[in-house]
Design an enzyme around this catalytic site. Sequence first.
Site, PDB file in Angstrom:
ATOM      1  CB  THR A  13       6.469   4.579 -38.104  1.00 19.67           C
ATOM      2  OG1 THR A  13       6.266   3.197 -37.847  1.00 19.67           O
ATOM      3  CG2 THR A  13       5.820   4.964 -39.393  1.00 19.67           C
ATOM      4  CB  VAL A  14       7.275   9.150 -35.954  1.00 17.46           C
ATOM      5  CG1 VAL A  14       7.428  10.664 -35.976  1.00 17.46           C
ATOM      6  CG2 VAL A  14       5.803   8.770 -36.014  1.00 17.46           C
ATOM      7  CB  VAL A 133      -2.466  17.608 -31.004  1.00 11.12           C
ATOM      8  CG1 VAL A 133      -3.975  17.747 -31.159  1.00 11.12           C
ATOM      9  CG2 VAL A 133      -2.079  17.612 -29.534  1.00 11.12           C
ATOM     10  N   GLY A 135      -1.367  14.694 -35.746  1.00 11.32           N
ATOM     11  CA  GLY A 135      -0.303  14.375 -36.715  1.00 11.32           C
ATOM     12  C   GLY A 135       0.163  15.551 -37.541  1.00 11.32           C
ATOM     13  CE  LYS A 206      -3.596  11.809 -31.097  1.00 15.27           C
ATOM     14  NZ  LYS A 206      -4.122  10.884 -32.123  1.00 15.27           N
TER      15      LYS A 206
HETATM   16  N1  HSE Z   1      -3.162   5.652 -33.028  1.00  6.77           N
HETATM   17  C1  HSE Z   1      -3.260   7.033 -33.382  1.00  6.77           C
HETATM   18  C2  HSE Z   1      -4.402   7.209 -34.385  1.00  6.77           C
HETATM   19  C3  HSE Z   1      -1.951   7.470 -33.959  1.00  6.77           C
HETATM   20  O1  HSE Z   1      -4.974   6.210 -34.847  1.00  6.77           O
HETATM   21  O2  HSE Z   1      -4.767   8.341 -34.688  1.00  6.77           O
HETATM   22  C4  HSE Z   1      -1.702   8.937 -33.920  1.00  6.77           C
HETATM   23  O3  HSE Z   1      -1.754   9.470 -32.638  1.00  6.77           O
END
Ligand code: HSE
Length: 386
Positions: A13-14, A133, A135, A206
């Site tokens: 995805t990313v 961290v 997103g 994170k």
């Molecule tokens: N699984 C993580 C979340 C994705 O739900 O925030 C991003 O690190």
Amino acid sequence: MKPYRIAIAGLGTVGAGVIENLQSNAELIEARTGRAIEIVAICDRDQDSNRGVDLACYDWADDAGWLADIDGLDAIVELIGGSEGIAYDLAKAALGKGVSIVTANKALLAHHGFELAALAEKNGARVGYEAAVAGGIPIIKALREGLAGNEVGSIYGILNGTCNYILTAMRETGADFADILKEAQEKGYAEADPSFDVDGVDTAHKLCLLTSLAFGVQPDFKAIETKGIREITGADIKAAQEFGYRIKLLGVAKRQGGAIFQSVEPCLVPADSSLGGVEDSYNAVFAEGDFVEKVLMTGRGAGRKPTASAVVGDIIDLAKGLDTPMFGVTTDKLTKPVWADAGQIKSRYYIRAGGDAQITEEIGKAELEALTDKLDSPYIMRVEDL
Ligand code: HSE
């Protein structure tokens, strides 16, 4: 100026979002960077899926391990994931050769960040990890650059979108954890194996990075006491609401005298506070600095486009030659953290036992134990009156 040459490892995805971002905004990215970004190789086990972007113009590498050997490569964008294995080997191989990395891999950096930062310094490479961290929220840049003149006193983060979605949906629907988790999985928010999310491990990865950056200490993932959200019931959500609070899975790091208190656990925050209003899959980081006072940043913590935005921001910084140490200071200046003794922490607590729930006055751990000692299976959460 010659193009900045990158390879991308991992086209999930990313990865696909990064290519989409670099293609759609190529002109403005080149103008802001002062040079073009050139993708010289891409790599993924699956070379056939339609990812919604044109990949025909790129060279595929069959093995991620080859990428570090590409002549004249400036950076590898590592989007494979996992704290060990290919991602770790690739990061070490790249940095060892002076090739920078940009990654969204918080697990890798929480476990090996110090070693990788030292390797990068030794070989004149850099590590970009904005996407690791929260997103799309540019919190790494904010702490490392914008707030660099501050002594940070505390950080509170809603750092996992899946947990925030579940807790919000539990409050809005009155349903229990298991039902909402199932729904989140069906909608594709939660992982098929959601334990890293709901047990707080992802948040701890994170927080570990934020703590290092904010307080100038070596990352120490194992030191983080971590509790997830599985035990929260619909009754807890309702009781918290009646007390004027919302339940959030918080990553907290704050100065406590000469030590640092650090935890990942569900906490009660006032419903009308800035963090109380961060709902659904949104993330937020609330920080306090001695000059800036209070800062809140909120946004999408996951997903194709927001995470790609963070990765591309890092690529641009590297291409411009921005040379900031990974944790704000060089590794020889990162100190060994002194963690606060949890027994010394005073707080208000939410206690649920039997059918009753209460919020205490500010008390220490010993008083809390005395209060809950005789209760039948009490469930306890800290109250953070932000
Ligand atoms: N699984 C993580 C979340 C994705 O739900 O925030 C991003 O690190």
